[in-house]
Design a protein around this motif. Structure first.
Motif, mmCIF file in Angstrom:
data_model
loop_
_atom_site.group_PDB
_atom_site.id
_atom_site.type_symbol
_atom_site.label_atom_id
_atom_site.label_comp_id
_atom_site.label_asym_id
_atom_site.label_seq_id
_atom_site.Cartn_x
_atom_site.Cartn_y
_atom_site.Cartn_z
ATOM 1 N N PHE A 2 7.557 3.537 9.264
ATOM 2 C CA PHE A 2 6.170 3.717 8.853
ATOM 3 C C PHE A 2 6.139 4.189 7.406
ATOM 4 O O PHE A 2 6.919 5.057 7.011
ATOM 5 N N ILE A 3 5.193 3.632 6.627
ATOM 6 C CA ILE A 3 5.046 3.963 5.214
ATOM 7 C C ILE A 3 3.562 4.166 4.930
ATOM 8 O O ILE A 3 2.725 3.366 5.355
ATOM 9 N N THR A 4 3.239 5.235 4.193
ATOM 10 C CA THR A 4 1.859 5.428 3.767
ATOM 11 C C THR A 4 1.662 4.807 2.392
ATOM 12 O O THR A 4 2.535 4.898 1.525
ATOM 13 N N SER A 5 0.517 4.177 2.196
ATOM 14 C CA SER A 5 0.228 3.474 0.945
ATOM 15 C C SER A 5 -1.142 3.904 0.437
ATOM 16 O O SER A 5 -2.156 3.684 1.114
ATOM 17 N N GLY A 6 -1.196 4.515 -0.740
ATOM 18 C CA GLY A 6 -2.460 4.939 -1.312
ATOM 19 C C GLY A 6 -3.269 3.776 -1.864
ATOM 20 O O GLY A 6 -2.740 2.681 -2.110
ATOM 21 N N GLU A 7 -4.560 4.016 -2.108
ATOM 22 C CA GLU A 7 -5.444 2.927 -2.572
ATOM 23 C C GLU A 7 -5.476 2.824 -4.105
ATOM 24 O O GLU A 7 -6.264 2.046 -4.650
ATOM 25 N N ARG A 8 -4.598 3.602 -4.761
ATOM 26 C CA ARG A 8 -4.359 3.506 -6.195
ATOM 27 C C ARG A 8 -5.608 3.830 -7.018
ATOM 28 O O ARG A 8 -5.801 3.291 -8.106
ATOM 29 N N GLN A 9 -6.475 4.672 -6.492
ATOM 30 C CA GLN A 9 -7.700 5.105 -7.173
ATOM 31 C C GLN A 9 -8.638 3.935 -7.459
ATOM 32 O O GLN A 9 -9.433 3.981 -8.408
ATOM 33 N N LYS A 10 -8.571 2.913 -6.598
ATOM 34 C CA LYS A 10 -9.397 1.721 -6.766
ATOM 35 C C LYS A 10 -10.467 1.595 -5.675
ATOM 36 O O LYS A 10 -11.215 0.606 -5.666
ATOM 37 N N PHE A 11 -10.513 2.531 -4.740
ATOM 38 C CA PHE A 11 -11.544 2.608 -3.703
ATOM 39 C C PHE A 11 -11.479 1.445 -2.703
ATOM 40 O O PHE A 11 -11.012 1.596 -1.589
ATOM 41 N N THR A 12 -11.984 0.270 -3.094
ATOM 42 C CA THR A 12 -12.198 -0.829 -2.138
ATOM 43 C C THR A 12 -10.929 -1.414 -1.523
ATOM 44 O O THR A 12 -11.023 -2.005 -0.433
ATOM 45 N N PRO A 13 -9.738 -1.317 -2.141
ATOM 46 C CA PRO A 13 -8.564 -1.867 -1.454
ATOM 47 C C PRO A 13 -8.329 -1.290 -0.061
ATOM 48 O O PRO A 13 -7.712 -1.956 0.775
ATOM 49 N N SER A 14 -8.822 -0.086 0.192
ATOM 50 C CA SER A 14 -8.627 0.519 1.514
ATOM 51 C C SER A 14 -9.206 -0.339 2.626
ATOM 52 O O SER A 14 -8.730 -0.295 3.763
ATOM 53 N N GLN A 15 -10.240 -1.126 2.321
ATOM 54 C CA GLN A 15 -10.888 -1.983 3.311
ATOM 55 C C GLN A 15 -10.531 -3.462 3.136
ATOM 56 O O GLN A 15 -11.008 -4.307 3.899
ATOM 57 N N ASN A 16 -9.697 -3.780 2.161
ATOM 58 C CA ASN A 16 -9.330 -5.164 1.877
ATOM 59 C C ASN A 16 -8.060 -5.515 2.633
ATOM 60 O O ASN A 16 -6.979 -5.014 2.326
ATOM 61 N N ASP A 43 -6.350 -8.148 2.569
ATOM 62 C CA ASP A 43 -5.404 -8.981 1.827
ATOM 63 C C ASP A 43 -4.498 -8.142 0.939
ATOM 64 O O ASP A 43 -3.686 -8.692 0.190
ATOM 65 N N MET A 44 -4.634 -6.808 1.021
ATOM 66 C CA MET A 44 -3.799 -5.885 0.259
ATOM 67 C C MET A 44 -3.215 -4.861 1.220
ATOM 68 O O MET A 44 -3.821 -4.557 2.248
ATOM 69 N N ASN A 45 -2.056 -4.315 0.877
ATOM 70 C CA ASN A 45 -1.523 -3.211 1.696
ATOM 71 C C ASN A 45 -1.784 -1.853 1.042
ATOM 72 O O ASN A 45 -1.155 -0.857 1.400
ATOM 73 N N LEU A 46 -2.729 -1.784 0.113
ATOM 74 C CA LEU A 46 -3.148 -0.530 -0.500
ATOM 75 C C LEU A 46 -4.149 0.174 0.421
ATOM 76 O O LEU A 46 -4.994 -0.471 1.038
ATOM 77 N N GLY A 47 -4.043 1.509 0.498
ATOM 78 C CA GLY A 47 -4.957 2.256 1.339
ATOM 79 C C GLY A 47 -4.701 2.057 2.817
ATOM 80 O O GLY A 47 -5.619 2.099 3.634
ATOM 81 N N LYS A 48 -3.437 1.870 3.170
ATOM 82 C CA LYS A 48 -3.071 1.561 4.550
ATOM 83 C C LYS A 48 -1.897 2.433 5.022
ATOM 84 O O LYS A 48 -1.194 3.053 4.214
ATOM 85 N N VAL A 49 -1.679 2.450 6.323
ATOM 86 C CA VAL A 49 -0.404 2.855 6.909
ATOM 87 C C VAL A 49 0.232 1.585 7.424
ATOM 88 O O VAL A 49 -0.411 0.824 8.170
ATOM 89 N N VAL A 50 1.463 1.302 6.999
ATOM 90 C CA VAL A 50 2.130 0.065 7.411
ATOM 91 C C VAL A 50 3.259 0.385 8.378
ATOM 92 O O VAL A 50 3.839 1.472 8.359
ATOM 93 N N ARG A 51 3.551 -0.579 9.225
ATOM 94 C CA ARG A 51 4.603 -0.465 10.234
ATOM 95 C C ARG A 51 5.530 -1.668 10.113
ATOM 96 O O ARG A 51 5.082 -2.822 10.137
ATOM 97 N N LEU A 52 6.835 -1.386 9.978
ATOM 98 C CA LEU A 52 7.833 -2.428 9.780
ATOM 99 C C LEU A 52 9.026 -2.187 10.682
ATOM 100 O O LEU A 52 9.239 -1.083 11.192
ATOM 101 N N ASN A 53 9.832 -3.229 10.858
ATOM 102 C CA ASN A 53 11.166 -3.023 11.397
ATOM 103 C C ASN A 53 12.003 -2.320 10.333
ATOM 104 O O ASN A 53 11.659 -2.301 9.150
ATOM 105 N N ARG A 54 13.105 -1.744 10.749
ATOM 106 C CA ARG A 54 13.920 -0.956 9.815
ATOM 107 C C ARG A 54 14.423 -1.788 8.627
ATOM 108 O O ARG A 54 14.670 -1.250 7.549
ATOM 109 N N ASP A 55 14.548 -3.100 8.803
ATOM 110 C CA ASP A 55 15.044 -3.948 7.713
ATOM 111 C C ASP A 55 13.920 -4.493 6.834
ATOM 112 O O ASP A 55 14.165 -5.288 5.923
ATOM 113 N N GLY A 56 12.675 -4.080 7.111
ATOM 114 C CA GLY A 56 11.552 -4.522 6.303
ATOM 115 C C GLY A 56 10.799 -5.713 6.852
ATOM 116 O O GLY A 56 9.734 -6.065 6.329
#
Length: 381
Positions: A175-189, A191-204
Motif C-alpha cells: 500500500f502506498i499513499t499518494s498526495g494530490e500535489r496541491q492541485k485539489f481536483t486530482p483527488s477525484q480524477n 485517470d490519475m493516481n494523485l490523491g489516492k491510496v494505491v494497492r499493488l502486489n509486492r513487485d508493483g
C-alpha cells in the motif's frame, strides 16, 4: 513541557528543554493525561523523514536530502547505507519513506520512496517507490538490485503534497499513499493516481481483485480516493489499514481505509481552503466516507504507529501521530466505545516528523528540521 533530569535536581532545580543538547541526556514529559514519560536523546539528524527497524533491533533513518543511516540497537549512528537514489530536495520533496517488510530476514528486501524530477522538464516532479536488496555490514550497508515499483502519475509542477508513505499488509499487499500535489481536483480524477491510496502486489503489478482493475492503467492501482496529503499509515492488530492526512486549513483526518471508498476531498472537508473559501463539511454529503477522527484546529500530522508492544500495557492498540504545526505527539484511543478519539497529547515545543514503535516496546520519535533529535520514550518509574 520537557524538564531535564539532573542528579542534583532537588538542589539545582529543573532546566528547560532548550538547555538540553547532548546525546544521552534524559528529560521527562508530562502528557495531558497525566502520564509522565522519560525521553532519552539517542541521536541527532538533519531533516529526518522516516525510520524503520530491522529484525536484529538495529534501525534505518532516512533524511530528506537522501542520506540513509544505519543505527545500532541503542539508536546510535553506525554509518551510511550507500547505493540509494540521488535526490534533489525542494519544498516538501526529497527522500520520503523507508520500509522494512516483516519477511526481511528471508528476502533482504526493503522499500523506499523519493521525489523524481522529469528528465525533459525539471519543473515537473512526482514520487517514486522502489524495492531493493539491503546488504548490511557492521558499519553500514548497500542497496543493490533497485527496481521501480510505482510512480506518481502524472508528474506536475510544484513541490508539495507527495504523500508517498509505504506499508505491506498482513496478507502481503503493498500500500502506498499518494498526495494530490496541491492541485485539489486530482483527488477525484480516476485517470490519475494523485490523491489516492494505491494497492499493488509486492513487485508493483496490480492485483486483479482491486476495485477498479477492469479500467486498466493507473486507475487499476486505486484502492481509495478523495485524499489530500496522506503522511502516515499503519495496520492494526486485525489487519485494518488506517491512514491520516493533512486537511486544508484545519480538518486534519484519521481515516479507516475501506476498499473503493471516496473520502471526499476537495468536495468535502472539515477544514476550508487557505484562500478563505469554505468547503462543505463531511456531514453535509454522507455519500463520501467521513473521517474516524478530525482535528479543528489542525495538528499537521506526520508519521503514524499503532502500538502493538507491551512496554506501555495500557496503550496496546492505540495510535500515535506526530504533530508538526501542533508540536506534539498525539495518542489516539482506537478502541473507544464511540469510535477512535484523541486521548492525550505529549508536548515539548518541537515539530515531530516520524513515530515508530521499537522492538523493545519504546516509542521512538524523530523531530523535524535541522539538528532534530531522535528521542526514545519509555515509562517513568
Amino acid at each position: 513541557m520537557f524538564t531535564r533530569i539532573l542528579a542534583l535536581s532537588a538542589t539545582l532545580g529543573l532546566l528547560s528543554s532548550t538547555a538540553m543538547a547532548k546525546i544521552g541526556d534524559v528529560e521527562t514529559v508530562t502528557g495531558s493525561d497525566g502520564v509522565v514519560l522519560n525521553a532519552r536523546h539517542v541521536e541527532t539528524f538533519d531533516k529526518a523523514w522516516s525510520m524503520a527497524f530491522l529484525p536484529d533491533g538495529r534501525a534505518l533513518v532516512a533524511e530528506k536530502e537522501g542520506a540513509i543511516w544505519l543505527l545500532n540497537t541503542r539508536g546510535k549512528k553506525l554509518g551510511k547505507i550507500t547505493g540509494g537514489p540521488r535526490v534533489s530536495e525542494r519544498g516538501q520533496g526529497g527522500f520520503g519513506d523507508i520500509y522494512i517488510p516483516s519477511d526481511f530476514s528471508k528476502t533482504g528486501e526493503v522499500y523506499f520512496s523519493y521525489v523524481e524530477r522529469d528528465a525533459a522538464n525539471d519543473a515537473l516532479s512526482g514520487a517514486v517507490v522502489e524495492s531493493a536488496k539491503l546488504q548490511l555490514t557492521a558499519t553500514g550497508g548497500k542497496l543493490t538490485n533497485r527496481q521501480s515499483v510505482w510512480v506518481q502519475s502524472p508528474k506536475v509542477e510544484g513541490n508539495g503534497h507527495y504523500g508517498h508513505r509505504i506499508g505491506v499488509s498482513p496478507d502481503n499487499y503493498l500500500f502506498i499513499t499518494s498526495g494530490e500535489r496541491q492541485k485539489f481536483t486530482p483527488s477525484q480524477n480516476m485517470d490519475m493516481n494523485l490523491g489516492k491510496v494505491v494497492r499493488l502486489n509486492r513487485d508493483g503489478t496490480v492485483p486483479e481483485d482491486n476495485p477498479f482493475y477492469a479500467s486498466g492503467g493507473v486507475t487499476a492501482q486505486i484502492w481509495t480516493l478523495g485524499h489530500r496529503n496522506p503522511l502516515g499509515l499503519d495496520f492494526d492488530a486485525d489487519g485494518q489499514l488506517w491512514v491520516h492526512e493533512m486537511g486544508p486549513r484545519h480538518g486534519d483526518e484519521l481515516n479507516k481505509i475501506i476498499r473503493s471508498k471516496n473520502y471526499g476531498y476537495p468536495v468535502v472537508s472539515n477544514g476550508d481552503h487557505y484562500s478563505g473559501v469554505e468547503i462543505p463539511d463531511h456531514d453535509t454529503m454522507p455519500i463520501y466516507e467521513a473521517p474516524a477522527v478530525y482535528w479543528v484546529p489542525a495538528i499537521s500530522p506526520a508519521g503514524f504507529s499503532i502500538y502493538k508492544a507491551s512496554l506501555f500495557k495500557d496503550w496496546i492498540g492505540d495510535g500515535f501521530i506526530g504533530g508538526l504545526g501542533s508540536e506534539a505527539l498525539i495518542r489516539v484511543d482506537m478502541d473507544a466505545k464511540s469510535g477512535p478519539k484523541e486521548a492525550a497529547r505529549y508536548e515539548w515545543g518541537k515539530r515531530i516528523r516520524e513515530v515508530e514503535t521499537g522492538p523493545d516496546g519504546a516509542i521512538y520519535v524523530l523531530e523535524d528540521m535541522e539538528d532534530g533529535r531522535l528521542l526514545k520514550l519509555t515509562p517513568k518509574g
